[in-house]
Each structure stands twice: as C-alpha cells, then as structure tokens.
Write an enzyme that holds these catalytic residues in place. Structure first.
Site: not given
Length: 318
Positions: A21-22, A215, A246
C-alpha cells in the site's frame, strides 16, 4: 547468540507490512496484480502475519492501487493472517468490506494543510467522514483502526502541537476507535518526540493501543523504533525493501525497511517469527520487479554473522 537488550522491551512485536500500500502507491510504473499478490504470498511464507494490503481510494488519486479488490481476491483468506485496507470515505469503506478485509484503517492528518493536500478536504470534514465510516462499519460488523498522519511534524507548517494530536486521538476514540497509528509522514520524528507523543497519548487515553509508523527520510527511522520500544510500544509499520513515501508531501522518502526492522528486533532479543533470509529474498525480488535500487540495507549486506570465504575477496596490495 548474545542478545542482552531484551529487558525493558516488549516481549513481542507485531510488524504491520505496508509495502503493497504505502510502498507501491508512489511507484509510477504499473505493477501487475499478480505481482502484488505474489509479493504478499511470499511475505506470508516468510512469516509476516499482518498487512495493510491496499487503499480503496479514487483511482485518479492513486492509480497504482486501483486493483485492490483483485489483489485481495487473488490472496484469499490465509489462515492466521490479518488483512487491512486504508479507506478515506464511506465509498471506500463499502468497497473494502465487500472485498473481505479484516479491518478498515481510517486516517486524518494532524495538520490542516497536509490534510488538504492529502485528502482535498478539511480536518473537520475528514473527521465527519470517519464518523460515518465507523457507524457503517459497526452496522456491518467490521473493525476500524485509526491513523494520524504528520503526527510528528508537517512539511508545510513545521511543528505540530502535541495538543492537536491528542485532540484528534480523543475524537477518534469517541467514535469507538481503540487502535491508533501515529504516522511520521515525512520523517520528522526524533526519539524525544516519540517519547513525548507516546507518553501524552497514554496519559490522555490509557486504553488506546498505539502503533508507530516511521519513515527514514532523515536516517533516524530505526532510532525512533528504539525509542518506541523503550516506551513499551509493540506495533510497528514498515515496508518491504524500504519502499514508500507520501506522494502528497515534498521530500518524502521510504518507510523504515521491514527486513532492517526484523534484524534490529532480533538482535535486541525480540522474536519476530520471521525468516529474515526469506524476507531478504522477497525484498530483492521486489527490487528486481521494479527495476530500481531500493534503500533496504540488510538485504544487501546480510545479517551480522553472515560470513564470506576468505579467498573470495582480493587481498590489499602495496
């Protein structure tokens, strides 16, 4: 093997793998659905048990994840494995429930400006959407978890006051959410901030289960994990091979790397149930599939006691 640091740390740690996902969301090259499903199956075989598989968002916003339902269908319902999905609104929640996820993950940014960039709406609007999702999920018998993005700092506003994070957490708690992830969206967390935020949330909401999502933008992702462990936090989100970042935040780079996290935890005497060698193999497969060098370190160097034959390395001359 000597593992002297276990005292004072949690007895167990839950790793939530968010790479598909990320990690995949920021990859421009289309990743076939079969590759996504195969990657998840390989990580399950390596011992990972909790996954944020995909996000049910608009395909215009995140085209890479438009096949989330198909990925879940190919994956099936593996025994002993928890599959979750990020949902921004009621439509996404309905799609995720129909796809058979084990839990929905709702999210809002701690800063107004990032929420506008990330979701194209105000925080107040996002919280109203989340309340609608929670109501629908309760009626459908679905579990809901929460996440606060930019919980340690905002790329547009800088410092995010602790009071803002606590206020949002209390609002989500009032909606019935009991598990909350603090997201370090652009790598602005530091060990002192981790300590501060965890302690403040625990004081305000003693029954809240806290997860941490770091992160490695500024190279201190695993140092932040150590700070979290010292506070007793036992749930960490990470990404295979260090994928991530992101797409709606400047300067964002990859999540902490799952293999590197597993290595750190096991060297600290915390069992993960993960086959590190097998996981490194998956990471290298992902790197090959994407055709780019990824930031994971242990998949390149191997574990600490991995050795090489003496005659495989040239001898210095001169």
């Amino acid at each position: 093997m000597l593992r002297p640091m276990r005292d004072g740390f949690p007895d167990r740690v839950q790793i939530v793998e968010v790479g598909t996902r990320d990690g995949f969301q920021s990859v421009n090259k289309w990743i076939p659905t079969s590759t996504k499903a195969a990657t998840l199956k390989a990580m399950i075989a390596a011992g990972l048990r909790v996954f944020e598989v995909t996000s049910f968002v608009s395909p215009r916003a995140v085209p890479q994840l438009r096949d989330g339902a198909e990925v879940l269908a190919q994956l099936g319902q593996p025994a002993g494995v928890t599959l979750t999905a990020l949902v921004p609104n009621l439509r996404g929640a309905e799609a995720a429930i129909a796809a058979g996820v084990d839990a929905l993950v709702v999210f809002v940014s701690a800063s107004e400006s990032h929420n506008q960039k990330n979701l194209n709406r105000s925080r107040a609007s996002s919280l109203a959407q989340i309340e609608t999702v929670c109501t629908h999920a309760a009626e459908a018998g679905a579990r809901v978890q929460g996440a606060i993005a930019t919980a340690f700092g905002c790329p547009f506003e800088g410092e995010v006051p602790m009071a803002e994070v606590v206020d949002i957490a209390q609002r989500l708690h009032a909606m019935g959410i009991r598990r909350l992830t603090l997201g370090d969206t652009t790598g602005m967390a530091t060990p002192p901030l981790v300590q501060e935020r965890v302690q403040a949330l625990r004081a305000a909401l003693p029954d809240l289960e806290i997860a941490l999502h770091f992160h490695n933008t500024r190279g201190v992702g695993l140092a932040n994990v150590m700070a979290g462990l010292a506070e007793g936090i036992w749930i960490y989100e990470s990404s295979i091979a260090g994928l991530g970042g992101c797409p709606f935040a400047p300067g964002a780079t990859g999540n902490i790397c799952t293999e590197d996290l597993v290595y750190l935890l096991e060297e600290c005497g915390i069992e993960t149930g993960v086959d590190l060698e097998a996981l490194c193999h998956v990471a290298r497969e992902v790197e090959a599939a994407l055709g780019t060098t990824l930031p994971g370190q242990v998949m390149k160097a191997g574990p600490r006691l991995q050795t090489s034959a003496v005659d495989s390395v040239r001898t210095a001359c001169g």
